[in-house]
Structures are given as structure tokens and as C-alpha cells.
Design a protein around this motif. Structure first.
Motif, mmCIF file in Angstrom:
data_model
loop_
_atom_site.group_PDB
_atom_site.id
_atom_site.type_symbol
_atom_site.label_atom_id
_atom_site.label_comp_id
_atom_site.label_asym_id
_atom_site.label_seq_id
_atom_site.Cartn_x
_atom_site.Cartn_y
_atom_site.Cartn_z
ATOM 1 N N TYR A 173 -12.811 -15.320 -7.787
ATOM 2 C CA TYR A 173 -12.328 -14.107 -7.156
ATOM 3 C C TYR A 173 -11.217 -13.511 -7.609
ATOM 4 N N MET A 174 -10.665 -14.187 -8.753
ATOM 5 C CA MET A 174 -9.532 -13.379 -9.607
ATOM 6 C C MET A 174 -10.403 -12.403 -10.659
ATOM 7 N N SER A 175 -11.726 -12.411 -10.813
ATOM 8 C CA SER A 175 -12.394 -11.517 -11.491
ATOM 9 C C SER A 175 -12.800 -10.445 -10.528
ATOM 10 N N TYR A 176 -12.798 -10.299 -9.343
ATOM 11 C CA TYR A 176 -13.149 -9.419 -8.381
ATOM 12 C C TYR A 176 -12.052 -8.195 -8.411
ATOM 13 N N LEU A 177 -12.579 -7.027 -9.003
ATOM 14 C CA LEU A 177 -11.328 -6.290 -9.220
ATOM 15 C C LEU A 177 -11.605 -4.765 -8.942
ATOM 16 N N PRO A 178 -10.624 -3.991 -8.902
ATOM 17 C CA PRO A 178 -10.936 -2.557 -8.483
ATOM 18 C C PRO A 178 -12.090 -1.918 -9.295
ATOM 19 N N LYS A 179 -13.083 -1.152 -8.845
ATOM 20 C CA LYS A 179 -14.196 -0.754 -9.516
ATOM 21 C C LYS A 179 -13.524 0.236 -10.726
ATOM 22 N N GLY A 180 -13.968 -0.199 -11.957
ATOM 23 C CA GLY A 180 -13.735 0.673 -13.124
ATOM 24 C C GLY A 180 -12.337 0.078 -13.958
ATOM 25 N N LYS B 135 0.839 -1.301 0.115
ATOM 26 C CA LYS B 135 -0.085 0.203 0.034
ATOM 27 C C LYS B 135 0.887 1.094 -0.117
ATOM 28 N N LYS B 136 1.955 1.174 0.755
ATOM 29 C CA LYS B 136 2.788 2.389 0.916
ATOM 30 C C LYS B 136 3.571 2.659 -0.458
ATOM 31 N N THR B 137 3.833 1.552 -1.050
ATOM 32 C CA THR B 137 4.412 1.639 -2.408
ATOM 33 C C THR B 137 3.555 2.103 -3.557
ATOM 34 N N PHE B 138 2.311 1.793 -3.669
ATOM 35 C CA PHE B 138 1.507 2.235 -4.409
ATOM 36 C C PHE B 138 0.965 3.652 -4.217
ATOM 37 N N GLU B 139 0.751 4.147 -3.122
ATOM 38 C CA GLU B 139 0.674 5.414 -2.494
ATOM 39 C C GLU B 139 1.784 6.423 -2.905
ATOM 40 N N MET B 140 2.872 5.955 -2.938
ATOM 41 C CA MET B 140 4.039 6.800 -3.202
ATOM 42 C C MET B 140 3.913 7.106 -4.714
ATOM 43 N N PHE C 55 -6.443 3.059 -5.467
ATOM 44 C CA PHE C 55 -6.546 3.759 -6.838
ATOM 45 C C PHE C 55 -8.021 3.704 -7.252
ATOM 46 N N SER C 56 -8.866 2.893 -6.463
ATOM 47 C CA SER C 56 -10.410 2.872 -6.857
ATOM 48 C C SER C 56 -11.134 2.859 -5.618
ATOM 49 N N ASN C 57 -10.843 2.605 -4.603
ATOM 50 C CA ASN C 57 -11.829 2.765 -3.270
ATOM 51 C C ASN C 57 -12.652 1.625 -3.048
ATOM 52 N N ASP D 229 -2.381 -15.382 0.176
ATOM 53 C CA ASP D 229 -1.419 -14.340 -0.081
ATOM 54 C C ASP D 229 -1.153 -13.553 -1.413
ATOM 55 N N ASP D 230 -2.568 -13.432 -2.123
ATOM 56 C CA ASP D 230 -2.480 -12.577 -3.121
ATOM 57 C C ASP D 230 -3.431 -11.266 -2.728
ATOM 58 N N TYR D 231 -2.422 -10.309 -2.509
ATOM 59 C CA TYR D 231 -3.143 -8.978 -2.152
ATOM 60 C C TYR D 231 -3.437 -7.770 -2.955
ATOM 61 N N THR D 232 -2.743 -8.119 -4.233
ATOM 62 C CA THR D 232 -2.694 -6.949 -5.044
ATOM 63 C C THR D 232 -3.888 -6.597 -5.628
ATOM 64 N N ARG D 233 -5.104 -7.185 -5.851
ATOM 65 C CA ARG D 233 -6.335 -6.576 -6.247
ATOM 66 C C ARG D 233 -7.001 -5.748 -5.388
ATOM 67 N N LYS D 234 -6.651 -6.212 -3.813
ATOM 68 C CA LYS D 234 -7.367 -5.726 -2.627
ATOM 69 C C LYS D 234 -6.769 -4.302 -2.609
ATOM 70 N N ILE D 235 -5.408 -4.393 -2.521
ATOM 71 C CA ILE D 235 -4.669 -3.216 -2.041
ATOM 72 C C ILE D 235 -4.655 -1.975 -3.458
ATOM 73 N N SER D 236 -4.798 -2.599 -4.630
ATOM 74 C CA SER D 236 -4.727 -1.542 -5.820
ATOM 75 C C SER D 236 -6.206 -0.789 -5.862
ATOM 76 N N ALA D 237 -7.401 -1.691 -5.243
ATOM 77 C CA ALA D 237 -8.319 -0.940 -5.134
ATOM 78 C C ALA D 237 -8.364 -0.137 -4.042
ATOM 79 N N GLU D 238 -7.888 -0.207 -2.903
ATOM 80 C CA GLU D 238 -7.738 0.779 -1.797
ATOM 81 C C GLU D 238 -6.966 2.018 -2.279
#
Length: 235
Positions: free
Chosen positions: A112-119, A49-54, A84-86, A73-82
């Protein structure tokens, strides 16, 4: 600014070797772009999250590899939503692709691989198993960790959003002296010229200039070396 983020504890603990950095760097260079930075980080939610935010704060673009599967251990979809997308939602096109491929085995996890950040929109060029990556705002690109799956998606993103630019000219010379003997010349190079000094153990130094008017300034550099009686050769 363009960044690579390579997610994988297994790279940092030596179980796998990274194969993404060189590929992305070289493909960007072919099109006239350069990386501003590259990060290899653990599968850690706070660090991700800190890396994406930077990168977001710097208005950068990002190619992110790994962590978009369906295991715990696959967190990328969740963190990218937080970042970049909310919010998140099922991408119906990708959801149907998973159902068609795996049928009953799509549930309970693979779906759940298709559960992505909105938009988010899909990166589809995966010749291995057809599963998709995704991108957000035409700036943030997310691919699997497997190079054979991810690299065709990188090319897909580059072809869509990174038109070929003029490749900047670079001029390099090998100076037969220690850096300290001509630092004063280095200090005269304008800040808008990409400049690097690479000293070598045999007490020579590789000087490289790139960008607008770099030819003019490498000639200036040579003239100043001549005044000092320092030898050099073109590379």
C-alpha cells in the motif's frame, strides 16, 4: 511561495528532533529561493487536510515530510489525494519495486505504499531502502520522515523543478541605538524592499535590507542616521 510541512507527533512530544527544516531552508537558499512558512504538525487527519488546503488556496509549493508509509498512522497519501487529486490508484512501477524487494512480505501492508494519489509521479532517490516518495503537479512533494531517505529526494525535486536563480543581495548594519530612536527612518523604506529590524538586549539594533535597490536604500538609511548623529557599523 514555498512551504515545509513536517508531520510527526513524535517531534512535538519530544521523542525525536526535526532535521528537515534547516536542510530544506539551506538548499532553497543556495538556489535563490526562500521558505514562506514551515509547519510541524501532529499525525492528525483534519489538521493535515486543513494545512494542505491552505497551501493549495495560496497557490504555494510544498515539501511534506512523513506519513507515507503503510502503518495505521500514515495518513499523508490519503489526505494528499483528497486535497490535490480526488482519487487514488496503485502506481505500477512502485508496486513492482515493492514486490521485487519484499516478495511475499510485500503483502498485506507494504504494497500500500504504492497506493498513491492519481497522477502522482515518483521521487526515486532513496539510497537507504529504495522506496519512493512522490509529487503532484510538479508543486507538491512528499517524502518519508527519515532524513537519510527524504533529503536525497528533496535534492532530486530541486534539481528537476527549481532552477538556480539569482541570489538577492542583502545589506546589514548594526545601529548603536534603540529602535524607537529611528522608527521614522524605517517608515521611509519602500514596501518592495525586504526589511527587518532585530533589536538586541544591549540596546543596539541590527537593520537588514534585501532585494532590488537594497544597496541604494541601505545607503539612504545610513545618511538618515548620520543626520541624527546615531552611530552604526556595517555587518
Amino acid at each position: 511561495m514555498i512551504f515545509a510541512v513536517i508531520i510527526g507527533t513524535e517531534i512535538l512530544n519530544g521523542r525525536r528532533e526535526d532535521k528537515h527544516f534547516n536542510f530544506l531552508r539551506d538548499e532553497l537558499l543556495k538556489r535563490g529561493y526562500e521558505l514562506s512558512g514551515s509547519f510541524i504538525i501532529k499525525d492528525d487527519e483534519k489538521l493535515m487536510k486543513k494545512t494542505f488546503e491552505m497551501i493549495k488556496e495560496m497557490n504555494g509549493k510544498m515539501f511534506c515530510f512523513g506519513g507515507i508509509g503503510s502503518t495505521p498512522d500514515d495518513y499523508t497519501r490519503k489526505i494528499s489525494a483528497e486535497v490535490f487529486s480526488n482519487s487514488m490508484e496503485f502506481n505500477e512501477e512502485f508496486k513492482q519495486k515493492i514486490i521485487e524487494k519484499f516478495e511475499d512480505k510485500a503483502y498485506p501492508a507494504r504494497i500500500y505504499m504504492s497506493y498513491l494519489p492519481k497522477g502522482a509521479k515518483l521521487l526515486k532517490n532513496n539510497p537507504i531502502n529504495g522506496m519512493c516518495g512522490y509529487y503532484i503537479d510538479e508543486k507538491y512533494f512528499f517524502m518519508p520522515g527519515f532524513p537519510d531517505m527524504a533529503h536525497p529526494m528533496v535534492l532530486e525535486a530541486l534539481d528537476k523543478f527549481f532552477p538556480i536563480q539569482k541570489i538577492k543581495k542583502r545589506y546589514s548594519i548594526l545601529v548603536d541605538a534603540k529602535e524607537g530612536e529611528f522608527v521614522d527612518i524605517m517608515q521611509k523604506i519602500p514596501k518592495d524592499i525586504e526589511f527587518s529590524s532585530l533589536p538586541k538586549l544591549n540596546y543596539t539594533c541590527e537593520i537588514s535590507l534585501a532585494g532590488n535597490e537594497s544597496k541604494k536604500w541601505i545607503e539612504f538609511f545610513k545618511e538618515e542616521l548620520d543626520k541624527k548623529g546615531i552611530k552604526y557599523k556595517d555587518l
